[in-house]
Scaffold this active site. Structure first.
Site, PDB file in Angstrom:
ATOM      1  N   ARG A 150       0.627  -1.218  -0.396  1.00 33.85           N
ATOM      2  CA  ARG A 150       0.232   0.087  -0.255  1.00 33.85           C
ATOM      3  C   ARG A 150       1.262   1.442  -0.172  1.00 33.85           C
ATOM      4  O   ARG A 150       0.324   2.073   0.669  1.00 33.85           O
ATOM      5  CB  ARG A 150      -1.118  -0.028   1.264  1.00 33.85           C
ATOM      6  CG  ARG A 150      -2.173  -1.173   1.430  1.00 33.85           C
ATOM      7  CD  ARG A 150      -2.717  -1.047   0.154  1.00 33.85           C
ATOM      8  NE  ARG A 150      -4.295  -2.222   0.315  1.00 33.85           N
ATOM      9  CZ  ARG A 150      -4.015  -3.180  -0.459  1.00 33.85           C
ATOM     10  NH1 ARG A 150      -2.831  -3.711  -0.587  1.00 33.85           N
ATOM     11  NH2 ARG A 150      -5.345  -3.856   0.256  1.00 33.85           N
ATOM     12  N   TYR A 153      -1.323   4.547  -1.694  1.00 33.92           N
ATOM     13  CA  TYR A 153      -1.828   4.762  -0.632  1.00 33.92           C
ATOM     14  C   TYR A 153      -1.021   5.253   0.531  1.00 33.92           C
ATOM     15  O   TYR A 153      -2.106   6.183   1.648  1.00 33.92           O
ATOM     16  CB  TYR A 153      -3.096   3.644  -0.889  1.00 33.92           C
ATOM     17  CG  TYR A 153      -4.140   3.580   0.066  1.00 33.92           C
ATOM     18  CD1 TYR A 153      -5.030   4.429  -0.561  1.00 33.92           C
ATOM     19  CD2 TYR A 153      -4.095   3.257   1.270  1.00 33.92           C
ATOM     20  CE1 TYR A 153      -6.806   4.435   1.294  1.00 33.92           C
ATOM     21  CE2 TYR A 153      -5.128   3.341   2.624  1.00 33.92           C
ATOM     22  CZ  TYR A 153      -6.234   4.021   1.868  1.00 33.92           C
ATOM     23  OH  TYR A 153      -7.790   4.301   2.593  1.00 33.92           O
ATOM     24  N   THR A 188     -17.843  -2.008   1.797  1.00 35.04           N
ATOM     25  CA  THR A 188     -17.930  -1.336   1.060  1.00 35.04           C
ATOM     26  C   THR A 188     -18.668  -1.723   0.460  1.00 35.04           C
ATOM     27  O   THR A 188     -17.599  -2.732  -0.202  1.00 35.04           O
ATOM     28  CB  THR A 188     -17.322   0.157   1.208  1.00 35.04           C
ATOM     29  OG1 THR A 188     -15.685  -0.278   0.262  1.00 35.04           O
ATOM     30  CG2 THR A 188     -16.989   1.375   2.854  1.00 35.04           C
ATOM     31  N   PRO A 189     -19.221  -1.278  -0.526  1.00 35.50           N
ATOM     32  CA  PRO A 189     -19.521  -1.657  -1.806  1.00 35.50           C
ATOM     33  C   PRO A 189     -17.545  -1.348  -3.141  1.00 35.50           C
ATOM     34  O   PRO A 189     -17.618  -2.562  -3.636  1.00 35.50           O
ATOM     35  CB  PRO A 189     -20.346  -0.740  -2.505  1.00 35.50           C
ATOM     36  CG  PRO A 189     -20.684  -0.044  -1.663  1.00 35.50           C
ATOM     37  CD  PRO A 189     -19.582   0.304  -0.423  1.00 35.50           C
TER      38      PRO A 189
END
Length: 255
Positions: A150, A153, A188-189
């Site tokens: 990551r 990010y 989450t989606p």
């Protein structure tokens, strides 16, 4: 059940059409706020606003685009106050230092860092002349913990945390509070889409793996993040600024 913790407040939620942003927009509206749902997808923003009711409006805006953000916030400030800004819009990325390309790095920076910067800059300018306000940024446990794969990010979320502290310090005298929330994995989606695309046939295995990354044994829910956001953006948190709030199922301290 509706409450009145944000009655009389106008709140702009970036990334408000899905996931954590939508949960925050929903809870804020239920607590009396006049909500502006800002999202890259105009149709999704308008659909969410319609579902919220209470005079909510949906606005399409690419927060990484300097001119678009300037025009959008100029229009919003002409039509009313900005009492609360929640920067929830953001994108994720998987990769290490050596597997992250310059274009990917720049894209993460433009959305997660530059976009947050632009929205805060436009809002603070307005808040200074209208008696103050509240800014809440969505950071991540990645801002303060080393996560595998990551790199870019984590860079962006570390920057969001640093910007939060700086804004909180610089605008104390203007009665502008600025805090951030640092979630661990939230269901989450986006997570559903990521798992289905990258691990077809292994969904249950991956959900179990993602859940066990938190010592509490599950992923967070968007509504749980929204509850913390409501507190921090309400007058109940008038004594709270310049703080980072992990909400992580024990991820940072109990592993």
């Amino acid at each position: 059940m509706e409450s009145s913790r944000l009655t009389g407040k106008r709140a702009i939620i970036t990334g408000g059409a899905s996931g954590i942003g939508r949960a925050i927009a929903t809870l804020f509206s239920e607590n009396g706020a006049d909500v502006v749902v800002l999202d890259l997808k105009s149709a999704a923003a308008e659909k969410t606003a319609t579902a919220l009711g209470r005079g909510a409006i949906g606005v399409g805006c690419d927060i990484s685009n300097t001119d678009e953000v300037a025009a959008t916030f100029a229009s919003l400030t002409q039509s009313g106050r900005i009492d609360v800004l929640v920067n929830s819009a953001g994108i994720s990325h998987i990769g290490t230092l050596l597997t992250t390309g310059p274009e990917e790095f720049d894209r993460l920076f433009r959305v997660n860092v530059h976009g947050t910067f632009l929205a805060m800059q436009a809002s603070v300018e307005h808040m200074k002349t209208h008696g103050g306000g509240v800014i809440l940024n969505l950071a991540s446990v990645a801002a303060t913990a080393g996560l595998p794969d990551r790199f870019a990010y984590s860079m962006t979320k570390g920057a969001v945390l640093a910007m939060t502290l700086s804004v909180a310090r610089d605008y104390l005298a203007d009665e502008i509070r600025c805090n951030c929330i640092s979630p661990a994995r939230v269901h989450t989606p986006f997570v559903d889409d990521f798992v289905s695309r990258n691990y077809p046939g292994r969904e249950e295995e991956m959900y179990a793996k993602l859940s066990m990354a938190q010592p509490i044994g599950r992923m967070g829910q968007p509504e749980e993040i929204a509850s913390l956001a409501l507190y921090l953006c309400s007058d109940e948190a008038k004594f709270v600024t310049g703080s980072n709030f992990p909400i992580d199922g024990g991820f940072l301290n109990l592993r």
